[in-house]
Design an enzyme around this catalytic site. Structure first.
Site, PDB file in Angstrom:
ATOM      1  N   HIS A   1       7.936 -24.429  15.107  1.00  0.00           N
ATOM      2  CA  HIS A   1       9.374 -24.716  15.121  1.00  0.00           C
ATOM      3  C   HIS A   1       9.745 -25.926  16.003  1.00  0.00           C
ATOM      4  CE1 HIS A   1       9.191 -20.996  13.127  1.00  0.00           C
ATOM      5  NE2 HIS A   1       9.417 -20.196  14.134  1.00  0.00           N
TER       6      HIS A   1
ATOM      7  N   ARG B   1       0.829  -1.214   0.000  1.00  0.00           N
ATOM      8  CA  ARG B   1       0.000   0.000   0.000  1.00  0.00           C
ATOM      9  C   ARG B   1       0.866   1.268   0.000  1.00  0.00           C
ATOM     10  NH1 ARG B   1      -2.929  -0.064   5.715  1.00  0.00           N
ATOM     11  NH2 ARG B   1      -4.310   1.217   4.441  1.00  0.00           N
TER      12      ARG B   1
ATOM     13  N   HIS C   1      10.117 -21.488   8.876  1.00  0.00           N
ATOM     14  CA  HIS C   1      11.504 -21.218   8.447  1.00  0.00           C
ATOM     15  C   HIS C   1      12.516 -22.156   9.102  1.00  0.00           C
ATOM     16  CE1 HIS C   1      11.921 -18.714  12.097  1.00  0.00           C
ATOM     17  NE2 HIS C   1      13.220 -18.838  11.928  1.00  0.00           N
TER      18      HIS C   1
HETATM   19  C1  BG6 Z   1       9.819 -16.700  14.737  1.00  0.00           C
HETATM   20  C2  BG6 Z   1       9.164 -16.220  15.996  1.00  0.00           C
HETATM   21  O1  BG6 Z   1       8.966 -17.561  14.031  1.00  0.00           O
HETATM   22  O2  BG6 Z   1      11.005 -17.415  15.060  1.00  0.00           O
HETATM   23  C3  BG6 Z   1      10.109 -15.328  16.787  1.00  0.00           C
HETATM   24  O3  BG6 Z   1       7.979 -15.500  15.670  1.00  0.00           O
HETATM   25  C4  BG6 Z   1      11.415 -16.038  17.039  1.00  0.00           C
HETATM   26  O4  BG6 Z   1       9.526 -14.918  18.011  1.00  0.00           O
HETATM   27  C5  BG6 Z   1      11.977 -16.615  15.738  1.00  0.00           C
HETATM   28  O5  BG6 Z   1      12.325 -15.105  17.590  1.00  0.00           O
HETATM   29  C6  BG6 Z   1      13.170 -17.505  16.013  1.00  0.00           C
HETATM   30  O6  BG6 Z   1      13.791 -17.844  14.812  1.00  0.00           O
HETATM   31  P1  BG6 Z   1      15.344 -18.138  14.732  1.00  0.00           P
HETATM   32  O7  BG6 Z   1      15.580 -18.515  13.313  1.00  0.00           O
HETATM   33  O8  BG6 Z   1      16.043 -16.874  15.155  1.00  0.00           O
HETATM   34  O9  BG6 Z   1      15.600 -19.247  15.697  1.00  0.00           O
END
Ligand code: BG6
Length: 514
Positions: free
Chosen positions: A263, A57, A201
């Site tokens: 995760h 936007r 991720h």
């Molecule tokens: C994210 C969370 O998905 O993963 C965050 O929303 C967290 O709160 C992060 O800090 C951690 O990712 P990584 O790759 O730094 O371990």
């Protein structure tokens, strides 16, 4: 570099395509997506017939958009670019990527934006000759997932008549079991499952993927990988960061929803899954779902008994003073949101019956460290009992996920000298000693795989729902008893003592956060 057998030279460039980033003006694009595309470009893994269209936007021209990204990539390479940051920005790779980026302003909920997008897509796609392949990346708040996907569908943009059409959705995918189910049903009313790539991720992290290679690419571990030989498994994701500038999100989310069903459960499923028949997306993902479906369901009382939530108080992390969570900007002064969670789960299947899995994650802890500790059973018979050896230490296999990626094996060895004494020793393998790791944000693999149509590292609809199903009793029991189990911990310490008790009552201790 060691004599490592590096076998990724065979990787081919992605198929030609246009990538559309919806919500392109946000942090994700600058911090993760563009650096990942840049790294792919440097590794020659992006097809020459590639273009990116950013939509958001914010009012700005393509040139202004490119300029903002140029500054961000410079910062990324200088400060966060990985091992070859000294080499500076690869100007050729960046110039090639930069000139393929265009931007237009549009409200993401309005039909007109998608008409404009269609017009531009046809133009870019024809110029490139990319056969209509298009990847839509939703870099937006979760509340916009459904509206955007419906808009894309109404504009005819997800029909796969010419080329493929795929959509990447970021987390959070739902906020509980029911909302995840609704979101899946809604999205699946306009897209095929094989068009949806739900990102976690953690699956882009090399060492997370390596859990599978360690287990199934080697002969020595699998025969030990069960209740006969393993006493317990501990999974830790410790962060030094606090809530940062994300309080408005975090106050609705908390550590459990933010980290566990995604995760931590990725780590749990990779550690606990059965060997898939093939290394094919659905075979792997089906085995992972089976683990989640076998997690012992908790009653409300058991959920409370087997979970601990904590919240950080003021303290010191890495030598710097940190304020308490309730004093962070935009946090309610009486907030009960957890910044730490520890859980015990068991898996009701033949392999894992009776083996506890302890999971914990928290913010403002002393070290950034993610690790999985597999603790093996003691030797069945202590033949050194007539000697000063009172108790043999347990053998442990430690998988270091981040930041120092590697694997260690801890075992007992004789301390040199006339007496028989056993000391604890460690064999350490560090990735960096063997492999010339390419700089990576973790998103490279995921974007590249999506372009190839390989969904192995993405979450399928059923796995998202199964994960929420596992945590739902905890969410419910905490909601019913908002003050139970909320234990404060000082920032910079390893978490609340209540979390230690979770293991101590079973006769264990957390492996230190290292
Ligand atoms: C994210 C969370 O998905 O993963 C965050 O929303 C967290 O709160 C992060 O800090 C951690 O990712 P990584 O790759 O730094 O371990």
């Amino acid at each position: 570099m060691n004599e490592a057998r590096i076998e990724d030279e065979s990787s081919q460039p992605s198929p030609p395509c246009v990538m559309v980033v919806l919500g392109a003006a946000g942090d994700l694009t600058k911090r993760l997506l563009i650096p990942a595309l840049y790294n792919l470009m440097r590794s020659k893994l992006i097809n020459e017939r590639f273009a990116l269209i950013g939509v958001a936007r914010n009012q700005m021209s393509t040139e202004e958009f490119r300029q903002g990204l140029t500054e961000a990539i410079q910062d990324f390479v200088t400060h966060r670019g990985g091992h070859d940051e000294d080499a500076g920005l690869d100007q050729t790779a960046w110039a090639t990527l930069r000139e393929r980026i265009e931007y237009f302003q549009g409200e993401l909920t309005e039909a007109a934006t998608y008409e404009e997008l269609r017009r531009r897509l046809i133009g870019t796609s024809t110029t490139l000759g990319c056969g209509g392949n298009c990847l839509f990346y939703l870099a937006v708040d979760a509340s916009l997932f459904s509206p955007i996907i419906h808009r894309l569908a109404h504009a005819g943009l997800v029909k796969q008549t010419e080329g493929w059409r795929r959509v990447i959705v970021e987390k959070p995918f739902g906020t509980d079991f029911e909302s995840a189910k609704r979101l899946n049903a809604d999205i699946l009313s306009v897209l095929e499952e094989n068009q949806i790539y739900r990102i976690d991720h953690y699956l882009g992290k090399e060492t997370v993927q390596n859990v599978m290679v360690l287990r199934f690419g080697n002969g020595i571990f699998e025969s030990l990988w069960n209740r006969d030989h393993i006493d317990n498994i501990q999974i830790t994701v410790a962060e030094t960061v606090g809530v940062e500038r994300r309080a408005s999100f975090y106050e609705k989310t908390g550590a459990l929803r933010d980290m566990v069903p995604n995760h931590l459960f990725q780590l749990l499923t990779l550690i606990a899954m059965e060997p898939p028949n093939t290394f094919e997306a659905n075979a792997v993902r089906s085995e992972k779902v089976k683990v989640l479906d076998a997690v012992h369901p908790y009653s409300a009382a058991d959920a409370l008994k087997n979970s601990v939530r904590g919240q950080y108080l003021a303290g010191t992390v890495g030598g710097k003073p940190v304020r308490g969570y309730r004093h962070e900007p935009d946090v309610a002064p009486d907030s009960n949101i957890e910044t730490y969670v520890a859980l015990k789960v068991t898996i009701d299947n033949w392999r894992w019956a009776g083996v506890p899995f302890y999971l914990r994650t928290g913010k403002s802890l002393p070290r950034r460290s993610s690790q999985i500790v597999v603790q093996f059973k003691h030797a069945p018979y202590v033949m050194f009992r007539e000697t000063p050896v009172e108790r043999l230490t347990a053998n442990r296999l430690i998988l270091h996920i981040q930041p120092n990626e590697g694997v260690s094996l801890q075992f007992g060895a004789k301390v040199p000298g006339p007496m028989v004494r056993v000391g604890e020793v460690r064999m350490d393998f560090h990735y960096k000693d063997y492999f010339d790791a390419k700089p990576s944000t973790g998103y490279e693999t995921l974007i590249y795989d999506c372009m190839l149509g390989d969904a192995t590292l993405f979450q399928r609809a059923d796995s998202v729902e199964s994960a929420w199903r596992v945590v739902q009793p905890i969410i419910d029991s905490w909601a019913a008893e908002p003050n139970a189990n909320v234990a404060p911990y000082e920032a910079g310490t390893a978490g609340p003592t209540l979390a230690d008790e979770l293991l101590e009552r079973d006769g264990w201790h957390w492996f230190p956060v290292v």
